[in-house]
Design an enzyme around this catalytic site. Structure first.
Site, mmCIF file in Angstrom:
data_model
loop_
_atom_site.group_PDB
_atom_site.id
_atom_site.type_symbol
_atom_site.label_atom_id
_atom_site.label_comp_id
_atom_site.label_asym_id
_atom_site.label_seq_id
_atom_site.Cartn_x
_atom_site.Cartn_y
_atom_site.Cartn_z
ATOM 1 N N GLU A 129 -6.105 6.841 -1.238
ATOM 2 C CA GLU A 129 -5.956 5.679 -0.369
ATOM 3 C C GLU A 129 -6.545 4.431 -1.017
ATOM 4 O O GLU A 129 -5.967 3.342 -0.942
ATOM 5 C CB GLU A 129 -6.635 5.937 0.978
ATOM 6 C CG GLU A 129 -6.006 7.014 1.820
ATOM 7 C CD GLU A 129 -4.593 6.682 2.267
ATOM 8 O OE1 GLU A 129 -4.178 5.515 2.154
ATOM 9 O OE2 GLU A 129 -3.899 7.596 2.727
ATOM 10 N N HIS A 180 0.838 -1.209 0.000
ATOM 11 C CA HIS A 180 0.000 0.000 0.000
ATOM 12 C C HIS A 180 0.869 1.253 0.000
ATOM 13 O O HIS A 180 0.655 2.173 -0.814
ATOM 14 C CB HIS A 180 -0.897 -0.042 1.242
ATOM 15 C CG HIS A 180 -1.699 1.188 1.485
ATOM 16 N ND1 HIS A 180 -3.029 1.296 1.141
ATOM 17 C CD2 HIS A 180 -1.360 2.377 2.056
ATOM 18 C CE1 HIS A 180 -3.474 2.497 1.489
ATOM 19 N NE2 HIS A 180 -2.484 3.163 2.052
ATOM 20 N N GLU A 181 1.861 1.303 0.887
ATOM 21 C CA GLU A 181 2.717 2.485 0.981
ATOM 22 C C GLU A 181 3.588 2.639 -0.269
ATOM 23 O O GLU A 181 3.786 3.755 -0.768
ATOM 24 C CB GLU A 181 3.587 2.402 2.235
ATOM 25 C CG GLU A 181 2.816 2.352 3.544
ATOM 26 C CD GLU A 181 1.874 3.540 3.742
ATOM 27 O OE1 GLU A 181 2.113 4.602 3.139
ATOM 28 O OE2 GLU A 181 0.919 3.404 4.512
ATOM 29 N N HIS A 200 1.607 4.223 -3.019
ATOM 30 C CA HIS A 200 1.491 5.675 -2.824
ATOM 31 C C HIS A 200 2.673 6.393 -3.483
ATOM 32 O O HIS A 200 2.502 7.400 -4.170
ATOM 33 C CB HIS A 200 1.499 6.019 -1.328
ATOM 34 C CG HIS A 200 0.158 6.025 -0.685
ATOM 35 N ND1 HIS A 200 -0.951 6.650 -1.225
ATOM 36 C CD2 HIS A 200 -0.261 5.501 0.503
ATOM 37 C CE1 HIS A 200 -1.983 6.511 -0.425
ATOM 38 N NE2 HIS A 200 -1.595 5.813 0.638
#
Length: 257
Positions: A189, A131-132, A135
Protein backbone atom coordinates in the site's frame (compact mmCIF):
# COMPACT_ATOMS: atom_id res chain seq x y z
CA UNK A 1 16.02 -23.09 -11.08
CA UNK A 2 13.58 -26.03 -11.03
CA UNK A 3 10.34 -26.13 -9.09
CA UNK A 4 11.46 -28.62 -6.44
CA UNK A 5 14.58 -26.64 -5.66
CA UNK A 6 12.62 -23.40 -5.23
CA UNK A 7 10.14 -25.17 -2.97
CA UNK A 8 13.00 -26.49 -0.87
CA UNK A 9 14.62 -23.06 -0.62
CA UNK A 10 11.34 -21.44 0.37
CA UNK A 11 10.69 -24.08 2.99
CA UNK A 12 14.16 -23.75 4.47
CA UNK A 13 14.01 -19.98 4.65
CA UNK A 14 16.90 -19.51 2.22
CA UNK A 15 14.55 -17.81 -0.27
CA UNK A 16 13.13 -14.68 1.33
CA UNK A 17 10.07 -12.61 0.49
CA UNK A 18 11.92 -11.05 -2.46
CA UNK A 19 11.48 -14.33 -4.31
CA UNK A 20 7.70 -14.32 -4.01
CA UNK A 21 6.99 -13.13 -7.54
CA UNK A 22 8.91 -16.12 -8.88
CA UNK A 23 7.10 -18.37 -6.43
CA UNK A 24 3.77 -17.01 -7.68
CA UNK A 25 4.76 -17.87 -11.25
CA UNK A 26 5.49 -21.44 -10.26
CA UNK A 27 2.22 -21.65 -8.33
CA UNK A 28 0.44 -20.85 -11.59
CA UNK A 29 0.02 -17.09 -11.17
CA UNK A 30 2.14 -15.91 -14.10
CA UNK A 31 1.26 -12.42 -15.32
CA UNK A 32 -0.61 -13.41 -18.49
CA UNK A 33 -2.71 -16.05 -16.72
CA UNK A 34 -3.42 -13.79 -13.76
CA UNK A 35 -4.46 -10.88 -16.00
CA UNK A 36 -6.74 -13.11 -18.10
CA UNK A 37 -8.38 -14.57 -15.01
CA UNK A 38 -8.86 -11.10 -13.53
CA UNK A 39 -10.41 -9.86 -16.77
CA UNK A 40 -12.98 -12.66 -16.67
CA UNK A 41 -13.81 -11.99 -13.04
CA UNK A 42 -14.09 -8.28 -13.75
CA UNK A 43 -16.49 -8.89 -16.62
CA UNK A 44 -18.62 -11.10 -14.37
CA UNK A 45 -18.64 -8.40 -11.68
CA UNK A 46 -19.67 -5.69 -14.15
CA UNK A 47 -22.40 -7.86 -15.68
CA UNK A 48 -23.78 -8.70 -12.26
CA UNK A 49 -23.78 -5.04 -11.23
CA UNK A 50 -25.54 -4.11 -14.49
CA UNK A 51 -28.24 -6.75 -13.95
CA UNK A 52 -28.91 -5.37 -10.46
CA UNK A 53 -29.02 -1.75 -11.62
CA UNK A 54 -25.83 -0.98 -9.67
CA UNK A 55 -23.62 0.00 -12.62
CA UNK A 56 -23.27 3.77 -13.04
CA UNK A 57 -22.53 4.89 -16.61
CA UNK A 58 -24.25 8.27 -16.82
CA UNK A 59 -24.07 10.30 -13.60
CA UNK A 60 -21.83 13.31 -13.09
CA UNK A 61 -19.85 11.21 -10.59
CA UNK A 62 -19.21 8.59 -13.25
CA UNK A 63 -18.22 11.23 -15.78
CA UNK A 64 -15.71 12.78 -13.39
CA UNK A 65 -14.16 9.42 -12.48
CA UNK A 66 -13.95 8.38 -16.12
CA UNK A 67 -12.39 11.71 -17.13
CA UNK A 68 -9.66 11.31 -14.50
CA UNK A 69 -9.12 7.70 -15.58
CA UNK A 70 -8.68 8.66 -19.24
CA UNK A 71 -6.24 11.41 -18.32
CA UNK A 72 -4.04 9.10 -16.24
CA UNK A 73 -4.20 6.14 -18.60
CA UNK A 74 -1.49 7.14 -21.14
CA UNK A 75 0.94 7.94 -18.33
CA UNK A 76 0.17 4.61 -16.68
CA UNK A 77 0.93 2.88 -19.99
CA UNK A 78 4.30 4.64 -20.08
CA UNK A 79 5.07 3.20 -16.64
CA UNK A 80 4.15 -0.37 -17.57
CA UNK A 81 7.19 -2.66 -17.15
CA UNK A 82 5.26 -5.89 -16.68
CA UNK A 83 5.83 -7.22 -20.19
CA UNK A 84 2.05 -7.43 -20.65
CA UNK A 85 -0.04 -4.78 -22.41
CA UNK A 86 -2.87 -3.66 -20.14
CA UNK A 87 -6.45 -3.36 -21.36
CA UNK A 88 -7.35 -0.65 -18.88
CA UNK A 89 -11.00 -0.36 -17.83
CA UNK A 90 -12.86 1.51 -15.12
CA UNK A 91 -16.33 0.74 -13.77
CA UNK A 92 -18.32 2.78 -11.29
CA UNK A 93 -20.71 1.06 -8.89
CA UNK A 94 -23.59 2.76 -7.12
CA UNK A 95 -22.80 2.26 -3.45
CA UNK A 96 -22.40 4.43 -0.36
CA UNK A 97 -19.31 2.45 0.63
CA UNK A 98 -15.97 4.25 0.70
CA UNK A 99 -14.07 1.93 -1.59
CA UNK A 100 -12.07 1.53 -4.78
CA UNK A 101 -9.90 -1.34 -5.99
CA UNK A 102 -8.06 -2.69 -8.99
CA UNK A 103 -7.72 -6.18 -10.47
CA UNK A 104 -4.59 -7.38 -12.29
CA UNK A 105 -4.18 -6.10 -15.82
CA UNK A 106 -5.69 -2.69 -15.08
CA UNK A 107 -9.34 -3.34 -14.17
CA UNK A 108 -10.39 -0.50 -11.86
CA UNK A 109 -13.57 -0.29 -9.78
CA UNK A 110 -14.78 2.86 -8.02
CA UNK A 111 -17.74 3.13 -5.67
CA UNK A 112 -19.75 6.35 -5.96
CA UNK A 113 -19.71 6.71 -2.18
CA UNK A 114 -16.01 7.46 -1.97
CA UNK A 115 -16.43 10.46 -4.27
CA UNK A 116 -19.78 11.73 -3.05
CA UNK A 117 -19.47 11.22 0.70
CA UNK A 118 -15.98 12.73 0.85
CA UNK A 119 -16.81 15.45 -1.69
CA UNK A 120 -13.62 14.68 -3.59
CA UNK A 121 -12.05 17.09 -6.04
CA UNK A 122 -10.86 15.75 -9.39
CA UNK A 123 -7.29 15.82 -8.08
CA UNK A 124 -8.31 13.75 -5.05
CA UNK A 125 -10.01 11.27 -7.37
CA UNK A 126 -6.70 11.16 -9.28
CA UNK A 127 -4.87 10.35 -6.05
CA UNK A 128 -7.03 7.25 -5.57
CA UNK A 129 -6.93 6.34 -9.27
CA UNK A 130 -3.14 6.68 -9.39
CA UNK A 131 -2.80 4.57 -6.25
CA UNK A 132 -4.90 1.77 -7.75
CA UNK A 133 -3.17 1.94 -11.14
CA UNK A 134 0.23 1.56 -9.47
CA UNK A 135 -1.00 -1.53 -7.62
CA UNK A 136 -1.67 -3.06 -11.04
CA UNK A 137 1.53 -1.77 -12.66
CA UNK A 138 3.67 -3.15 -9.82
CA UNK A 139 1.76 -6.45 -9.95
CA UNK A 140 1.07 -6.29 -6.26
CA UNK A 141 -1.64 -8.94 -6.50
CA UNK A 142 0.95 -11.33 -7.91
CA UNK A 143 3.41 -10.48 -5.13
CA UNK A 144 0.69 -10.95 -2.55
CA UNK A 145 -0.20 -14.35 -3.99
CA UNK A 146 3.44 -15.37 -3.87
CA UNK A 147 3.73 -14.25 -0.25
CA UNK A 148 0.55 -16.11 0.64
CA UNK A 149 1.71 -19.29 -1.10
CA UNK A 150 5.09 -19.09 0.61
CA UNK A 151 3.49 -18.55 4.02
CA UNK A 152 1.05 -21.44 3.57
CA UNK A 153 3.86 -23.73 2.41
CA UNK A 154 6.11 -22.90 5.36
CA UNK A 155 3.26 -23.22 7.85
CA UNK A 156 2.12 -26.47 6.26
CA UNK A 157 5.57 -28.00 6.61
CA UNK A 158 5.82 -26.79 10.21
CA UNK A 159 2.40 -28.11 11.14
CA UNK A 160 3.15 -31.45 9.52
CA UNK A 161 6.39 -31.75 11.45
CA UNK A 162 4.48 -30.99 14.64
CA UNK A 163 1.99 -33.77 13.88
CA UNK A 164 -0.98 -31.44 13.25
CA UNK A 165 -3.38 -32.76 10.64
CA UNK A 166 -6.78 -31.58 9.42
CA UNK A 167 -6.81 -28.37 11.45
CA UNK A 168 -3.80 -27.02 9.57
CA UNK A 169 -5.74 -24.95 7.05
CA UNK A 170 -7.36 -22.68 9.63
CA UNK A 171 -4.05 -22.28 11.42
CA UNK A 172 -2.33 -21.41 8.15
CA UNK A 173 -4.93 -18.75 7.42
CA UNK A 174 -4.48 -17.24 10.87
CA UNK A 175 -0.72 -17.40 10.48
CA UNK A 176 -0.84 -15.57 7.16
CA UNK A 177 -2.90 -12.80 8.74
CA UNK A 178 -0.53 -12.19 11.62
CA UNK A 179 2.66 -13.13 9.80
CA UNK A 180 3.62 -12.13 6.28
CA UNK A 181 0.14 -11.17 5.15
CA UNK A 182 -0.73 -7.95 6.96
CA UNK A 183 2.71 -6.26 7.14
CA UNK A 184 3.45 -7.14 3.52
CA UNK A 185 0.10 -5.75 2.45
CA UNK A 186 0.84 -2.47 4.19
CA UNK A 187 4.19 -2.28 2.47
CA UNK A 188 2.51 -2.69 -0.91
CA UNK A 189 0.00 0.00 0.00
CA UNK A 190 2.84 2.40 0.80
CA UNK A 191 4.49 1.63 -2.53
CA UNK A 192 1.21 2.39 -4.29
CA UNK A 193 0.92 5.68 -2.40
CA UNK A 194 4.33 6.88 -3.54
CA UNK A 195 3.96 5.65 -7.11
CA UNK A 196 0.48 7.14 -7.27
CA UNK A 197 1.87 10.55 -6.28
CA UNK A 198 4.23 10.50 -9.24
CA UNK A 199 1.59 9.20 -11.66
CA UNK A 200 -0.97 11.88 -10.80
CA UNK A 201 1.73 14.54 -11.01
CA UNK A 202 2.71 13.38 -14.51
CA UNK A 203 -0.92 13.71 -15.57
CA UNK A 204 -1.01 17.30 -14.30
CA UNK A 205 -2.86 16.80 -11.02
CA UNK A 206 -1.52 18.55 -7.93
CA UNK A 207 -0.08 15.78 -5.71
CA UNK A 208 -0.94 17.84 -2.64
CA UNK A 209 -4.44 16.44 -3.17
CA UNK A 210 -3.22 13.04 -1.94
CA UNK A 211 -2.63 14.66 1.44
CA UNK A 212 -6.05 16.32 1.57
CA UNK A 213 -7.65 13.04 0.48
CA UNK A 214 -6.29 11.24 3.51
CA UNK A 215 -7.08 14.12 5.80
CA UNK A 216 -10.69 13.62 4.68
CA UNK A 217 -10.31 9.88 5.19
CA UNK A 218 -9.09 10.45 8.74
CA UNK A 219 -12.48 11.94 9.55
CA UNK A 220 -14.04 8.61 8.50
CA UNK A 221 -12.10 6.44 10.95
CA UNK A 222 -15.21 4.38 11.73
CA UNK A 223 -17.38 2.82 9.05
CA UNK A 224 -14.82 3.73 6.42
CA UNK A 225 -15.28 0.64 4.30
CA UNK A 226 -12.74 -1.70 2.74
CA UNK A 227 -10.53 0.98 1.24
CA UNK A 228 -9.89 2.54 4.62
CA UNK A 229 -9.62 -0.64 6.70
CA UNK A 230 -6.97 -2.32 4.54
CA UNK A 231 -4.60 0.63 4.36
CA UNK A 232 -1.89 1.94 6.72
CA UNK A 233 -2.95 4.49 9.33
CA UNK A 234 -3.70 7.95 8.01
CA UNK A 235 -0.94 9.64 10.01
CA UNK A 236 1.66 7.14 8.78
CA UNK A 237 0.74 7.45 5.13
CA UNK A 238 0.43 11.24 5.22
CA UNK A 239 3.88 11.54 6.80
CA UNK A 240 5.39 9.20 4.19
CA UNK A 241 3.77 11.03 1.29
CA UNK A 242 4.88 14.41 2.61
CA UNK A 243 8.48 13.21 2.36
CA UNK A 244 7.97 12.47 -1.33
CA UNK A 245 5.85 15.53 -2.04
CA UNK A 246 8.70 17.83 -3.19
CA UNK A 247 9.74 15.36 -5.93
CA UNK A 248 6.12 14.92 -7.01
CA UNK A 249 5.54 18.68 -7.01
CA UNK A 250 8.54 19.16 -9.29
CA UNK A 251 7.01 16.70 -11.79
CA UNK A 252 3.62 18.41 -11.45
CA UNK A 253 5.05 21.83 -12.25
CA UNK A 254 6.57 20.42 -15.43
CA UNK A 255 3.32 18.77 -16.51
CA UNK A 256 0.50 20.98 -15.22
CA UNK A 257 -2.21 21.95 -17.68
Amino acid sequence: MNKNLILALCASGVMTISGCATFADIAGADSATLNASAAKGYTDLVNQARSKGQLDTTSSTYQRINSVFLRLKPYADQMNRTGQAFQWQVSVLKSSELNAFVAPGGKVVFYTGIVERLKLTDAEIAAIMGHEMVHALEEHAKSKMGAQALTDLALGIGLSAAGIGQGGTAAAQLGSQIGIGLPYSRNLESQADQGGLMLMARAGYDPQAAITLWQKMSQQSSGGGSFLSTHPSNSQRIAAMQKNLPAAQAIYKQNRR
